[in-house]
Design an enzyme around this catalytic site. Structure first.
Site, PDB file in Angstrom:
ATOM      1  N   GLY A 143      43.601  80.210 -19.923  1.00 34.15           N
ATOM      2  CA  GLY A 143      42.308  79.862 -19.337  1.00 34.15           C
ATOM      3  C   GLY A 143      42.187  80.196 -17.863  1.00 34.15           C
ATOM      4  CB  SER A 146      46.207  86.272 -17.568  1.00 36.12           C
ATOM      5  OG  SER A 146      46.083  86.434 -18.975  1.00 36.12           O
ATOM      6  CG  ASP A 204      37.100  84.951 -16.870  1.00 30.40           C
ATOM      7  OD1 ASP A 204      36.291  84.087 -16.480  1.00 30.40           O
ATOM      8  OD2 ASP A 204      37.939  84.739 -17.763  1.00 30.40           O
TER       9      ASP A 204
HETATM   10  N1  LIG Z   1      50.264  90.612 -17.380  1.00 32.48           N
HETATM   11  C1  LIG Z   1      49.830  90.971 -18.589  1.00 32.48           C
HETATM   12  N2  LIG Z   1      50.493  91.879 -19.330  1.00 32.48           N
HETATM   13  C2  LIG Z   1      50.039  92.236 -20.544  1.00 32.48           C
HETATM   14  N3  LIG Z   1      48.946  91.736 -21.151  1.00 32.48           N
HETATM   15  C3  LIG Z   1      48.250  90.823 -20.472  1.00 32.48           C
HETATM   16  C4  LIG Z   1      48.644  90.401 -19.157  1.00 32.48           C
HETATM   17  N4  LIG Z   1      47.750  89.493 -18.741  1.00 32.48           N
HETATM   18  C5  LIG Z   1      46.823  89.362 -19.730  1.00 32.48           C
HETATM   19  N5  LIG Z   1      47.118  90.156 -20.768  1.00 32.48           N
HETATM   20  C6  LIG Z   1      46.321  90.286 -22.017  1.00 32.48           C
HETATM   21  O1  LIG Z   1      45.341  89.276 -22.020  1.00 32.48           O
HETATM   22  C7  LIG Z   1      45.532  88.353 -23.105  1.00 32.48           C
HETATM   23  C8  LIG Z   1      45.210  86.935 -22.669  1.00 32.48           C
HETATM   24  O2  LIG Z   1      43.838  86.870 -22.398  1.00 32.48           O
HETATM   25  P1  LIG Z   1      42.918  85.668 -22.818  1.00 32.48           P
HETATM   26  O3  LIG Z   1      43.140  85.277 -24.228  1.00 32.48           O
HETATM   27  O4  LIG Z   1      41.555  86.059 -22.399  1.00 32.48           O
HETATM   28  O5  LIG Z   1      43.440  84.457 -21.899  1.00 32.48           O
HETATM   29  P2  LIG Z   1      43.377  84.303 -20.298  1.00 32.48           P
HETATM   30  O6  LIG Z   1      42.477  85.371 -19.781  1.00 32.48           O
HETATM   31  O7  LIG Z   1      42.815  82.947 -20.078  1.00 32.48           O
HETATM   32  O8  LIG Z   1      44.772  84.374 -19.814  1.00 32.48           O
HETATM   33  C9  LIG Z   1      46.999  88.536 -23.477  1.00 32.48           C
HETATM   34  O9  LIG Z   1      47.224  88.188 -24.828  1.00 32.48           O
HETATM   35  C10 LIG Z   1      47.196  90.041 -23.238  1.00 32.48           C
HETATM   36  O10 LIG Z   1      46.687  90.816 -24.301  1.00 32.48           O
HETATM   37  C1  LIG Z   2      35.112  81.282 -22.503  1.00 36.76           C
HETATM   38  C2  LIG Z   2      34.739  82.201 -21.346  1.00 36.76           C
HETATM   39  O1  LIG Z   2      33.552  81.666 -20.731  1.00 36.76           O
HETATM   40  C3  LIG Z   2      35.845  82.222 -20.278  1.00 36.76           C
HETATM   41  C4  LIG Z   2      37.171  82.655 -20.819  1.00 36.76           C
HETATM   42  O2  LIG Z   2      38.174  82.583 -19.833  1.00 36.76           O
HETATM   43  P1  LIG Z   2      39.709  82.757 -20.203  1.00 36.76           P
HETATM   44  O3  LIG Z   2      39.887  84.083 -20.853  1.00 36.76           O
HETATM   45  O4  LIG Z   2      40.082  81.645 -21.145  1.00 36.76           O
HETATM   46  O5  LIG Z   2      40.451  82.681 -18.892  1.00 36.76           O
HETATM   47  C5  LIG Z   2      34.448  83.578 -21.897  1.00 36.76           C
HETATM   48  C6  LIG Z   2      33.695  84.502 -20.938  1.00 36.76           C
HETATM   49  O6  LIG Z   2      32.907  84.009 -20.100  1.00 36.76           O
HETATM   50  O7  LIG Z   2      33.870  85.719 -21.051  1.00 36.76           O
HETATM   51 MG   LIG Z   3      40.632  85.998 -20.562  1.00 35.60          MG
END
Ligand SMILES: Nc1ncnc2c1ncn2[C@@H]1O[C@H](COP(=O)(O)OP(=O)(O)O)[C@@H](O)[C@H]1O
Ligand SMILES: C[C@@](O)(CCOP(=O)(O)O)CC(=O)O
Ligand SMILES: [Mg+2]
Length: 387
Positions: A143, A146, A204
């Site tokens: 969240g 990343s 984001d």
């Molecule tokens: N440093 C990284 N190296 C490789 N993949 C990454 C990295 N950071 C993010 N990702 C990609 O983004 C996904 C996570 O994104 P998401 O589900 O949107 O969660 P969040 O954005 O909150 O961390 C990972 O499963 C991967 O595919």
């Molecule tokens: C749920 C959402 O509002 C934010 C998602 O953020 P994250 O990938 O969980 O860090 C989706 C978006 O705005 O693209």
């Molecule tokens: Mg994300």
């Protein structure tokens, strides 16, 4: 030549999910970043591979440039100044390149990040050999954005290496793109986010690109200047989840209950606008910092209730809410929910002893706490003569 890029993660103070459906949301960058280093070998060197190293996971992907060209040259490009969506057909071609790379089942969620890389790389730089190394301070899938930080850092490094952006490579230290380049970078990063999230709102990548604090609605950002100290405790429940699936779940609920969900999204819109007002309005004799903090706490709690209505809370999140409430502190999930991170406002007058106690209690549940620096820098790049 080597170019480095760094891009921050974020917290959403109000409006996640609803922002995908056109409501206002408020987000701030945090002092945890993803770093990309891109090294282009000298043209006289016989290196004809594109290599991607995910250092934190000890993973390396490598393709002969000829193989990438064979698979993707039908897409045309490079087209660095024209951010373009990856079509379903292009995505299939990219997946075929990744399938040959043997990603372990346990790390299969990384495939979407690698796909975003291949799309951004070939669209912006074409079929040049290079070695790209990624490291990150951010927990993945928690969240804190990343996925967006990764896409922004990739796009920044790639654009810096392309002929599109006008930037003096001889300048030393970390540099920020100009306004039009930031806009281009943000658009490319959004194309990467689409590959990872399915249907992102763009909040984001926008906050990671520009940094600081923003109000965001339907693709438009308004920069916000906070007139109050904002200290947030971030609790990572360490329950893994995937933003794409959670966003899709909210869309399905919306299809089943269009009227009810439209009211929920309208309520979130009002909450986010009010929250932005409270943050921006200077404290006065009539409105003390404490009164402003109480308003923020109430708005956060209301937003959390509506996120529960959307079906994106989780027992681990509820445990954090109950624990912080024992100390009269208000919390809400941040990002996509379903696990991941929870925000707790730490009021200015809260004693350090209470903060220590609440952290100790949360950590005794197996959660991980950190106090974030809110509203820092956005994306930056740095050139070096290669190593
Ligand atoms: N440093 C990284 N190296 C490789 N993949 C990454 C990295 N950071 C993010 N990702 C990609 O983004 C996904 C996570 O994104 P998401 O589900 O949107 O969660 P969040 O954005 O909150 O961390 C990972 O499963 C991967 O595919
Ligand atoms: C749920 C959402 O509002 C934010 C998602 O953020 P994250 O990938 O969980 O860090 C989706 C978006 O705005 O693209
Ligand atoms: Mg994300």
């Amino acid at each position: 030549m080597e170019v480095k890029a760094r891009a921050p993660g974020k917290i959403i103070l109000s409006g996640e999910h609803a922002v995908v459906h056109g409501s206002t949301a408020v987000a701030a960058s945090i002092g945890l970043c993803t770093y990309v280093s891109l090294q282009v070998p000298p043209s006289n060197e016989n290196d004809d591979r594109l290599t991607l190293q995910l250092k934190d996971m000890a993973l390396e992907f490598s393709w002969p440039i000829g193989r990438i060209k064979e698979a993707l040259s039908s897409l045309g490009g490079p087209f660095p100044s024209t951010p373009t969506s990856c079509s379903a057909e292009s995505f299939k071609l990219i997946l075929a390149l990744i399938e040959g790379q043997n990603i372990l089942e346990a790390k299969i969620s990384l495939a979407s990040g690698v796909s975003a890389f291949l799309w951004l790389y070939t669209s912006i730089l074409g079929f040049k050999p290079a070695t790209v190394v990624v490291t990150s301070d951010l927990p993945l899938g928690s969240g804190l954005g990343s996925s967006a930080a990764l896409c922004v850092a990739f796009s920044a490094a790639l654009l810096a290496c392309s002929d599109t952006v006008n930037i003096d490579m001889k300048q030393e230290g970390w540099l920020v793109f100009g306004e039009s380049e930031l806009e281009l970078l943000n658009k490319w990063a959004f194309e990467g986010e689409k590959i990872i999230h399915g249907k992102p709102s763009g909040i984001d990548n926008t906050v990671s690109t520009y940094g600081n604090m923003i109000k965001f609605r339907s693709g438009n950002l308004t920069r916000i200047k906070s007139s109050m100290p904002l200290k947030m405790l971030i609790t990572n429940t360490k329950v893994g989840r995937n933003t794409k699936a959670l966003v899709a779940g909210v869309s399905e609920r919306t299809l089943r209950n269009p009227d009810a969900m439209s009211s929920v999204f309208n309520a979130v819109d009002s909450i986010s606008k009010e929250l932005a007002n409270v943050i921006q309005t200077p404290a006065s004799d009539d409105l003390s910092i404490t009164a402003k903090e109480e308003k923020l706490e109430e708005l956060m709690e209301m937003n959390q209730g509506l996120l529960q209505c959307m079906g994106v809370s989780h027992v681990s999140i509820e445990t954090v809410l109950r624990t912080t409430l024992k100390y009269k502190l208000a919390s809400k999930l941040t990002g996509a929910g379903g696990g991941g991170c929870v925000l707790t406002l730490l009021p200015t007058l809260l004693s350090g002893t209470i903060v220590d106690k609440v952290i100790a209690e949360l950590e005794s549940c197996g959660f991980q706490c950190l106090i974030a620096e809110i509203g820092g820098k956005g994306a930056e790049i740095c050139f070096s003569a290669s190593s």
